[in-house]
Design a protein around this motif. Structure first.
Motif, PDB file in Angstrom:
ATOM      1  N   UNK A 220       0.812  -1.209   0.000  1.00  0.00           N
ATOM      2  CA  UNK A 220       0.000   0.000   0.000  1.00  0.00           C
ATOM      3  C   UNK A 220       0.846   1.260   0.000  1.00  0.00           C
ATOM      4  N   UNK A 221       1.933   1.251   0.749  1.00  0.00           N
ATOM      5  CA  UNK A 221       2.773   2.438   0.828  1.00  0.00           C
ATOM      6  C   UNK A 221       3.435   2.740  -0.516  1.00  0.00           C
ATOM      7  N   UNK A 222       4.001   1.725  -1.165  1.00  0.00           N
ATOM      8  CA  UNK A 222       4.638   1.937  -2.456  1.00  0.00           C
ATOM      9  C   UNK A 222       3.609   2.312  -3.512  1.00  0.00           C
ATOM     10  N   UNK A 223       2.402   1.762  -3.403  1.00  0.00           N
ATOM     11  CA  UNK A 223       1.350   2.134  -4.344  1.00  0.00           C
ATOM     12  C   UNK A 223       0.970   3.597  -4.169  1.00  0.00           C
ATOM     13  N   UNK A 224       0.962   4.063  -2.901  1.00  0.00           N
ATOM     14  CA  UNK A 224       0.649   5.464  -2.642  1.00  0.00           C
ATOM     15  C   UNK A 224       1.744   6.374  -3.191  1.00  0.00           C
ATOM     16  N   UNK A 225       3.004   5.970  -3.045  1.00  0.00           N
ATOM     17  CA  UNK A 225       4.105   6.760  -3.598  1.00  0.00           C
ATOM     18  C   UNK A 225       3.968   6.872  -5.113  1.00  0.00           C
ATOM     19  N   UNK A 226       3.727   5.729  -5.749  1.00  0.00           N
ATOM     20  CA  UNK A 226       3.632   5.726  -7.204  1.00  0.00           C
ATOM     21  C   UNK A 226       2.451   6.560  -7.693  1.00  0.00           C
ATOM     22  N   UNK A 227       1.300   6.437  -7.037  1.00  0.00           N
ATOM     23  CA  UNK A 227       0.121   7.192  -7.469  1.00  0.00           C
ATOM     24  C   UNK A 227       0.316   8.693  -7.275  1.00  0.00           C
ATOM     25  N   UNK A 228       0.908   9.098  -6.141  1.00  0.00           N
ATOM     26  CA  UNK A 228       1.161  10.523  -5.919  1.00  0.00           C
ATOM     27  C   UNK A 228       2.162  11.083  -6.917  1.00  0.00           C
ATOM     28  N   UNK A 229       3.202  10.303  -7.213  1.00  0.00           N
ATOM     29  CA  UNK A 229       4.208  10.772  -8.165  1.00  0.00           C
ATOM     30  C   UNK A 229       3.626  10.876  -9.571  1.00  0.00           C
ATOM     31  N   UNK A 230       2.837   9.877  -9.970  1.00  0.00           N
ATOM     32  CA  UNK A 230       2.224   9.909 -11.308  1.00  0.00           C
ATOM     33  C   UNK A 230       1.250  11.077 -11.422  1.00  0.00           C
ATOM     34  N   UNK A 231       0.454  11.295 -10.383  1.00  0.00           N
ATOM     35  CA  UNK A 231      -0.506  12.397 -10.434  1.00  0.00           C
ATOM     36  C   UNK A 231       0.196  13.745 -10.492  1.00  0.00           C
ATOM     37  N   UNK A 232       1.249  13.933  -9.683  1.00  0.00           N
ATOM     38  CA  UNK A 232       1.977  15.210  -9.710  1.00  0.00           C
ATOM     39  C   UNK A 232       2.637  15.440 -11.067  1.00  0.00           C
ATOM     40  N   UNK A 233       3.219  14.379 -11.648  1.00  0.00           N
ATOM     41  CA  UNK A 233       3.876  14.518 -12.949  1.00  0.00           C
ATOM     42  C   UNK A 233       2.874  14.855 -14.048  1.00  0.00           C
ATOM     43  N   UNK A 234       1.736  14.156 -14.053  1.00  0.00           N
ATOM     44  CA  UNK A 234       0.727  14.416 -15.087  1.00  0.00           C
ATOM     45  C   UNK A 234       0.116  15.803 -14.929  1.00  0.00           C
ATOM     46  N   UNK A 235      -0.109  16.243 -13.691  1.00  0.00           N
ATOM     47  CA  UNK A 235      -0.644  17.591 -13.483  1.00  0.00           C
ATOM     48  C   UNK A 235       0.357  18.654 -13.942  1.00  0.00           C
ATOM     49  N   UNK A 236       1.644  18.422 -13.710  1.00  0.00           N
ATOM     50  CA  UNK A 236       2.652  19.374 -14.170  1.00  0.00           C
ATOM     51  C   UNK A 236       2.687  19.444 -15.692  1.00  0.00           C
ATOM     52  N   UNK A 237       2.669  18.263 -16.327  1.00  0.00           N
ATOM     53  CA  UNK A 237       2.665  18.242 -17.799  1.00  0.00           C
ATOM     54  C   UNK A 237       1.397  18.886 -18.346  1.00  0.00           C
ATOM     55  N   UNK A 238       0.246  18.568 -17.714  1.00  0.00           N
ATOM     56  CA  UNK A 238      -1.004  19.173 -18.164  1.00  0.00           C
ATOM     57  C   UNK A 238      -1.016  20.672 -18.012  1.00  0.00           C
ATOM     58  N   UNK A 239      -0.469  21.188 -16.926  1.00  0.00           N
ATOM     59  CA  UNK A 239      -0.409  22.631 -16.727  1.00  0.00           C
ATOM     60  C   UNK A 239       0.488  23.296 -17.766  1.00  0.00           C
ATOM     61  N   UNK A 240       1.606  22.655 -18.101  1.00  0.00           N
ATOM     62  CA  UNK A 240       2.483  23.216 -19.123  1.00  0.00           C
ATOM     63  C   UNK A 240       1.796  23.251 -20.481  1.00  0.00           C
ATOM     64  N   UNK A 241       1.072  22.180 -20.827  1.00  0.00           N
ATOM     65  CA  UNK A 241       0.330  22.165 -22.087  1.00  0.00           C
ATOM     66  C   UNK A 241      -0.755  23.235 -22.095  1.00  0.00           C
TER      67      UNK A 241
END
Length: 426
Positions: A194-215
């Motif tokens: 669960x902990x590693x899944x939470x890390x991965x989900x938070x990192x993926x969401x932050x990365x996608x939001x950053x890319x989306x904001x740049x676009x």
């Protein structure tokens, strides 16, 4: 406003052509509904494409929109269209509303702000559909393009601002949708911790939001090289005013990566004991057995002393004490205590409950019952109450008396008190 376009379209309506359009529209809606029923039979209830009932998702209005637009183009070759022309913006607005609403509900299930954004999008979508139907959308957009606002030396029209907000919202919602899909469909199966899944989900969401904001900023026309100044200012702010916030965010990722504290562990922090239900990027939720929930900043879990009661194993010890008379059978009392604990389904059998004779107190023999459970989040006082009730009944059936405090009061006889008579009056 000029309603001539709408009046011209309305004057071209004939009863026979309207019935043809209605039949075509019903056929398009029926085909979209049948396709959703066919492809959505084995889909989960939280699917954004199909929704809970296979037709209240995004796919149904999207298919209806495509089929209706194709039918409108085909019908337009031999007769004027009115009903199909109205249906196209209606289905488009319905698809946009459902997409935003379902994504926000999936990502933020209990957020009041998400509900406010959903209602705002609902109003804007239907207002845009009405303006499209009556033919006033191009004049309104032209009027918005004429109204400009000044930001320093730059003049920006309201249409540009509106388009930028719409583009940014659409890109960010798509990024949230992709991150939620990755978390539910990929990470849930590939990452079991669960902990590693939470890390991965938070990192993926932050990365996608950053890319989306740049676009989104690029779509509006913002020069991304100007963000370097913003990045420097943000660094200075993190170094001074936001260092606590940054420390909590960094501590959250450190906790998740080190896995010294995991979701589901029973911990004790500053005297508050409970089970970790979630580890956010800024704080951790600790839920006690009585239902109370504590919000602990992640920095406190790194810098202060934390007792992890589940680090070695998931067993949790519960004890209860009782005092019986000196004339009681010790073996019988131990048997009754252990039997009362074993009778409860939540009590673990390995290790088995055990009763000890602890002390010879003035009132009698003091026994302690020790038992273990693996689900302290379901409550300890309710389990202890059920065991104590069974112990009381077992002792009464065996004729064993629970010792109470005994106090002996010695009363000594005192000599009678002689009250002198009143002195004679002069």
């Amino acid at each position: 406003m000029d309603f001539s376009v709408f009046t011209q379209r309305f004057s071209e309506i004939h009863a026979q052509s309207v019935w043809i359009e209605v039949v075509v529209l019903v056929a398009c809606v029926g085909a979209a509904w049948a396709a959703c029923r066919w492809f959505g039979r084995d889909q989960p209830k939280d699917s954004i494409w199909f929704g809970a009932r296979t037709f209240d998702g995004v796919l149904f209005p999207l298919l209806a929109l495509v089929l209706t637009d194709l039918a409108r183009r085909g019908t337009l070759t031999f007769q004027p269209v009115f009903v199909l022309r109205i249906a196209v913006p209606v289905f488009l607005s319905l698809a946009v509303i459902r997409f935003f609403a379902l994504v926000l509900r999936a990502v933020f299930p209990a957020s009041a702000l998400a509900r406010l954004v959903e209602r705002t999008i609902w109003w804007f979508a239907w207002i845009g559909a009405v303006l499209w139907i009556i033919g006033l959308l191009p004049p309104v957009l032209a009027e918005l393009d004429e109204i400009t606002l000044g930001f320093g030396r730059t003049r920006v029209s309201l249409r540009t601002i509106f388009s930028g907000v719409l583009s940014a919202g659409l890109v960010l919602v798509i990024a949230l949708w992709i991150s939620s899909t990755i978390e539910k469909r990929i990470l849930q199966e590939a990452v079991h911790d669960l902990s590693m899944r939470k890390v991965a989900s938070n990192a993926v969401r932050a990365l996608l939001l950053l890319i989306g904001m740049l676009f989104a900023l690029s779509a509006v026309g913002v020069d991304l090289t100007a963000l370097s100044v913003l990045g420097g200012a943000l660094g200075v702010g993190l170094g001074f005013g936001l260092q606590k916030l940054a420390a909590n965010y960094v501590s959250g990722f450190v906790i998740l990566l080190e896995r010294s504290i995991r979701i589901g562990d029973n911990v004790r922090v500053d005297g508050f004991e409970g089970r970790i239900t979630d580890i956010k990027t800024r704080y951790t939720l600790v839920r006690a057995g009585n239902g109370r929930e504590s919000i602990v900043p992640n920095e406190s879990l790194i810098t202060s002393r934390v007792e992890n009661l589940s680090l070695a194993d998931l067993k949790f010890n519960i004890t209860t004490n009782i005092v019986v008379g000196y004339d009681s059978d010790v073996a019988k009392v131990q048997e009754i205590l252990c039997a009362a604990a074993v009778a409860q389904p939540r009590v673990m059998t390995d290790p088995a409950p055990v009763a000890f004779l602890l002390n010879f107190v003035p009132d009698g023999l003091e026994f302690s019952l020790n038992l273990w459970v693996s689900d302290p989040d379901k409550g300890r006082d309710n389990l202890r109450s059920a065991i104590n009730t069974a112990i009381l009944q077992g002792l009464r059936d065996a004729g064993i008396v629970i010792a109470g405090p005994r106090r002996v009061v010695h009363v000594e006889s005192l000599p009678p008190v002689v009250i002198p008579a009143d002195p004679p009056r002069l």
